[in-house]
Write a protein that holds these residues in place. Structure first.
Motif, PDB file in Angstrom:
ATOM      1  N   VAL A  41       0.953  -1.136  -0.017  1.00 41.24           N
ATOM      2  CA  VAL A  41       0.075  -0.100   0.038  1.00 41.24           C
ATOM      3  C   VAL A  41       0.803   1.254   0.005  1.00 41.24           C
ATOM      4  N   LEU A  42       0.357   2.283  -0.725  1.00 39.76           N
ATOM      5  CA  LEU A  42       1.365   3.691  -0.680  1.00 39.76           C
ATOM      6  C   LEU A  42       0.659   4.572   0.214  1.00 39.76           C
ATOM      7  N   VAL A  43       1.414   5.186   1.010  1.00 38.48           N
ATOM      8  CA  VAL A  43       0.911   5.894   1.966  1.00 38.48           C
ATOM      9  C   VAL A  43       1.719   7.282   1.899  1.00 38.48           C
ATOM     10  N   LYS A  44       0.974   8.565   2.198  1.00 36.87           N
ATOM     11  CA  LYS A  44       1.674   9.800   2.214  1.00 36.87           C
ATOM     12  C   LYS A  44       1.724  10.069   3.862  1.00 36.87           C
ATOM     13  N   VAL A  45       2.965  10.171   4.218  1.00 39.31           N
ATOM     14  CA  VAL A  45       3.416  10.626   5.449  1.00 39.31           C
ATOM     15  C   VAL A  45       3.951  11.686   5.840  1.00 39.31           C
ATOM     16  N   TYR A  46       3.575  12.645   6.871  1.00 39.88           N
ATOM     17  CA  TYR A  46       4.188  13.876   7.221  1.00 39.88           C
ATOM     18  C   TYR A  46       4.390  13.547   8.762  1.00 39.88           C
ATOM     19  N   VAL A  47       5.772  13.855   9.156  1.00 39.42           N
ATOM     20  CA  VAL A  47       6.176  13.778  10.563  1.00 39.42           C
ATOM     21  C   VAL A  47       6.540  15.008  10.910  1.00 39.42           C
ATOM     22  N   HIS A  48       6.082  15.442  12.012  1.00 40.17           N
ATOM     23  CA  HIS A  48       6.329  16.760  12.627  1.00 40.17           C
ATOM     24  C   HIS A  48       7.868  16.862  13.246  1.00 40.17           C
ATOM     25  N   GLY A  49       8.675  17.825  12.957  1.00 36.85           N
ATOM     26  CA  GLY A  49       9.889  17.797  13.521  1.00 36.85           C
ATOM     27  C   GLY A  49      10.732  18.699  12.698  1.00 36.85           C
TER      28      GLY A  49
END
Length: 155
Positions: A41-49
């Motif tokens: 599965v393809l996912v768009k992930v944003y990690v805060h930092g």
């Protein structure tokens, strides 16, 4: 009165212990980004930092697939979570090792080349990328470890 004071102290100690834990999962956002090859599965992930590496993106992607699931993408395909958050608490020791910075979770996700994105927010920055998560292999590993039930166990 003593009971209330004791309970309050216990809650404060628990909160401080939780805050002091250094290897917590970073704050992240996850959404669907399309379908990958079979079993992925393809996912768009944003990690805060401010400084986010590939390891943090992979940890967040795998954590999101296992415990949060992700919203649908353009095609409307929604990915439900593999396990409930209660499973994470029940198997805390296993998941602490699994989601460590160099843990086993790194083997189940890969960053799609050229998909990096960095956004300035009110509270700082968030770094994002599209990741491909091997959902089939991840499920097999977690079933073998006895952390989640197999899909056929209910029949």
């Amino acid at each position: 009165m003593k009971r209330l004071l004791s309970l309050t102290m216990l809650l404060i100690c628990f909160a401080l212990a939780t805050i002091a834990k250094g290897d917590d999962m970073p704050k992240y956002d996850i959404t669907g980004a399309g379908s990958g090859t079979e079993g992925t599965v393809l996912v768009k992930v944003y990690v805060h930092g401010k400084r986010v590496g590939d390891e943090a993106l992979k940890r967040a992607a795998v954590h999101g697939i296992v415990f949060r699931g992700c919203s649908g993408n353009e095609s409307g395909a929604r990915q439900p979570a593999m396990a409930s958050p209660a499973v994470e608490q029940e198997n805390a020791e296993f998941f602490e090792r699994f989601f460590a910075e160099d843990g086993e979770c790194q083997n189940y996700a890969s960053v799609v080349a050229g998909s990096y994105d960095r956004v300035k927010t009110k509270k700082g920055y968030k770094t994002g990328a599209i990741l491909q998560v091997d959902k089939t292999a991840l499920r097999k590993y977690l079933e073998k470890a006895g952390v989640i039930r197999s899909l056929s166990s209910g029949f």
